[in-house]
Design a protein around this motif. Structure first.
Motif, PDB file in Angstrom:
ATOM      1  N   GLU A 122      17.354  27.246  -5.119  1.00  0.00           N
ATOM      2  CA  GLU A 122      16.043  27.884  -5.006  1.00  0.00           C
ATOM      3  C   GLU A 122      15.507  28.315  -6.369  1.00  0.00           C
ATOM      4  O   GLU A 122      14.324  28.124  -6.676  1.00  0.00           O
ATOM      5  N   GLU A 123      16.416  28.876  -7.174  1.00  0.00           N
ATOM      6  CA  GLU A 123      15.974  29.280  -8.508  1.00  0.00           C
ATOM      7  C   GLU A 123      15.559  28.071  -9.358  1.00  0.00           C
ATOM      8  O   GLU A 123      14.600  28.136 -10.122  1.00  0.00           O
ATOM      9  N   ARG A 152      22.950  27.498  -2.824  1.00  0.00           N
ATOM     10  CA  ARG A 152      21.614  27.539  -2.242  1.00  0.00           C
ATOM     11  C   ARG A 152      20.694  28.434  -3.058  1.00  0.00           C
ATOM     12  O   ARG A 152      19.524  28.116  -3.306  1.00  0.00           O
ATOM     13  N   GLN A 153      21.280  29.554  -3.512  1.00  0.00           N
ATOM     14  CA  GLN A 153      20.463  30.456  -4.323  1.00  0.00           C
ATOM     15  C   GLN A 153      20.097  29.806  -5.660  1.00  0.00           C
ATOM     16  O   GLN A 153      18.957  29.908  -6.125  1.00  0.00           O
ATOM     17  N   ALA A 154      21.086  29.093  -6.275  1.00  0.00           N
ATOM     18  CA  ALA A 154      20.806  28.426  -7.542  1.00  0.00           C
ATOM     19  C   ALA A 154      19.763  27.324  -7.365  1.00  0.00           C
ATOM     20  O   ALA A 154      18.909  27.090  -8.238  1.00  0.00           O
ATOM     21  N   GLN A 202      26.777  29.598  -0.684  1.00  0.00           N
ATOM     22  CA  GLN A 202      25.661  30.541  -0.761  1.00  0.00           C
ATOM     23  C   GLN A 202      25.087  30.616  -2.167  1.00  0.00           C
ATOM     24  O   GLN A 202      23.865  30.640  -2.358  1.00  0.00           O
ATOM     25  N   ASP A 203      25.989  30.662  -3.147  1.00  0.00           N
ATOM     26  CA  ASP A 203      25.503  30.685  -4.538  1.00  0.00           C
ATOM     27  C   ASP A 203      24.731  29.411  -4.883  1.00  0.00           C
ATOM     28  O   ASP A 203      23.748  29.446  -5.630  1.00  0.00           O
TER      29      ASP A 203
END
Length: 547
Positions: free
Chosen positions: A98-99, A94-96, A91-92
């Motif tokens: 996107e960022e 995917r978030q990274a 999850q982290d």
């Protein structure tokens, strides 16, 4: 049941987790461990035998089992924590991601802004550079215009000054000004289409022409023309004295006006020689009947002396078709009557002593001025040749008369057969004539003189030598030199008196002397005559004759 399920699970897990040796080696290097359970070749039977090596050790089995179960629970907790942690990591991530994508988009936006600003800056720099180039062109054109205007001002002022100085005959100032005007005029060659520039150029050319004509007129006026025309041969030495005075006067008054490398003094002397030769040739053709031997020799001697003077004074560098040829030092004197250091009498003495085998003296360097004037006398040397023909004829007649008057030589047993004095006098006279003629001409006149000497040498042989041999009764034709040199078998020797034997010996000695001397004169003749005449029949046979 629980234990059985766990064992099955372990077996299944081991079947799934069969790793390659390379992977296993990498894991061992990253996570080193001494625990047997971590080994790739783990054997449960060996491990249990290690824990319970004897039957007495089975008393602790419960304790060992509890430790293993505790360790299993800890491993389960660790695996569970790792699995949950991996879920959170996904999850982290995917978030990274996107960022990161958002940051990349922002970066692209900033790069585009920078590119736009760079293009605007480049356009601005081009505009500034274009303005600077225009300013540079304007500055260069302005500088060229100012320089051209200055040159034009200098040219216009220089032309006016040049014309004024020419009229006032200020040649010293004109020399420097003319060079400067010519240098300035070179800058306007590409502007000759402009009428004003072309007019200034024409004025400069006209000033040069006028200046040259004016200088020549001034020099013609400065040099007196009195005595410049050639008088008769008896006054030729006055002309040479006149040019010497003129050269001294020129060097004192005008020598510093011309560069030394122009060799103006030598050029004046050379031009004088050309004019003198032309004028002498004309006047001698006109008054050929008035030429006498003494007068001709006097003129030739004065002329060759003057040519020797020129050789001492100048290098002759202006004689080779106008090309300057510098010499290291002026050539030595080549006075035609002083070329041979030995006198004819000394040469005769050397011949008698047999010095003909000694090395010959090297020839002196050629006089570059030899013949520059005296060449005009060569067509008239026939007067000299005819005079020598007459003199040699009179000399032979005098020898014959003296021989008859004095009679045969007196007997002298100490000296044997002495050479007749008349023979030495004859050769001394010819040598003097040959040396003198070689300085007048080394061409056909020398051949003609040699031919004449051959004729009179034959007369001497017949009239003085063969003609005075004693007469014998045995030979009807009389004695000859060739008959004296041959001994016939069976013939009686002729009887001669002491005086007759002395006469025969003298005649034979004289004939031998004549033969040796003529051979030496033949070599001397080959050295002095022109190269193209070395194969001439007269030169090949020499001045001698068969005695």
């Amino acid at each position: 049941m629980m234990e059985e399920e766990e064992l099955e699970f372990v077996e299944e897990l081991e079947a799934v987790l069969q790793l390659t040796p390379d992977v296993q080696l990498a894991i061992e290097q990253v996570f080193p461990s001494q625990d047997p359970l971590d080994r790739a070749d783990f054997n449960a039977v060996e491990y249990i035998n290690t824990l319970f090596p004897t039957e007495q050790s089975l008393s602790n089995i419960d304790e060992v089992v509890n430790k293993i179960r505790l360790k299993i629970r800890r491993l389960d907790d660790n695996i569970r924590t790792v699995v949950r942690g991996q879920t959170n990591v996904g999850q982290d991530g995917r978030q990274a991601l996107e960022e990161a994508q958002k940051a990349i988009q922002q970066l692209f936006g900033k790069i585009k802004d920078i590119k736009d600003k760079a293009e605007k800056s480049e356009q601005m720099v081009k505009e500034i550079t274009r303005d600077i180039k225009q300013l540079d062109h304007a500055k260069r054109h302005l500088t060229t215009s100012i320089t051209t205007l200055n040159h034009l001002h200098m040219l216009a002022g220089g032309v006016d000054s040049l014309e004024a100085m020419t009229r006032r005959r200020q040649y010293g100032e004109v020399a420097n000004l003319l060079q400067g005007v010519m240098n300035v005029l070179e800058h306007f060659h590409k502007y000759m289409g402009i009428p004003q520039i072309r007019q200034l150029s024409e004025r400069v050319k006209a000033a040069q022409t006028e200046l040259g004509q004016q200088i020549l007129a001034d020099f013609e006026e400065a040099f007196p023309s009195q005595g410049s025309k050639v008088a008769w041969l008896d006054k030729i030495d006055r002309r040479y004295a006149w040019i010497k005075r003129q050269l001294v006067d020129y060097e004192e008054k005008f020598g510093r006006m011309f560069p030394r490398e122009w060799y103006m003094t030598e050029r004046i002397a050379v031009e004088f020689c050309h004019v003198t030769r032309t004028e002498l040739a004309k006047i001698m053709r006109t008054r050929a009947k008035e030429i006498e031997v003494k007068l001709l020799l006097f003129a030739i001697q004065r002329t060759t002396n003057f040519e020797g003077f020129l050789a001492k004074r100048f290098s002759g560098c202006t004689l080779t078709d106008g090309a300057l040829k510098k010499l290291e030092s002026p050539p030595p004197s080549t006075n035609p009557f002083l070329e041979d250091e030995s006198t004819p009498e000394m040469e005769e003495l050397a011949m008698e002593k047999g010095d003909s085998d000694q090395p010959k003296k090297p020839k002196a360097p050629d006089n570059p001025f030899h013949g520059i004037v005296s060449k005009c006398f060569e067509p008239h040397l026939y007067v000299y040749i005819e005079s020598q023909d007459k003199n040699l004829g009179e000399l032979i007649d005098r020898f014959v008369a003296d021989f008859k008057a004095q009679g045969p030589p007196k007997p002298n047993t100490d000296e044997g057969g002495a050479v007749l004095p008349s023979c030495a006098d004859l050769f001394v006279y010819y040598k003097k004539c040959m040396v003198q003629c070689s300085q007048l001409s080394t061409g056909e006149p020398m051949i003609a003189l040699t031919t004449i000497f051959q004729k009179y040498l034959r007369e001497y042989a017949w009239k003085i030598l063969s003609g005075n041999l004693p007469k014998t009764t045995s030979s009807s034709g009389g004695l000859t030199i060739s008959s004296l040199l041959k001994e016939k078998e069976g013939s009686e020797a002729a009887k001669f008196t002491l005086e007759e034997l002395c006469l025969i010996c003298s005649i034979l000695s004289t004939a031998e002397y004549c033969l040796a001397t003529t051979q030496q004169l033949e070599e001397k003749l080959k050295e002095k005559v022109d190269c193209h005449l070395e194969q001439h029949p007269v030169v090949g046979s020499g001045p001698g004759c068969r005695l």
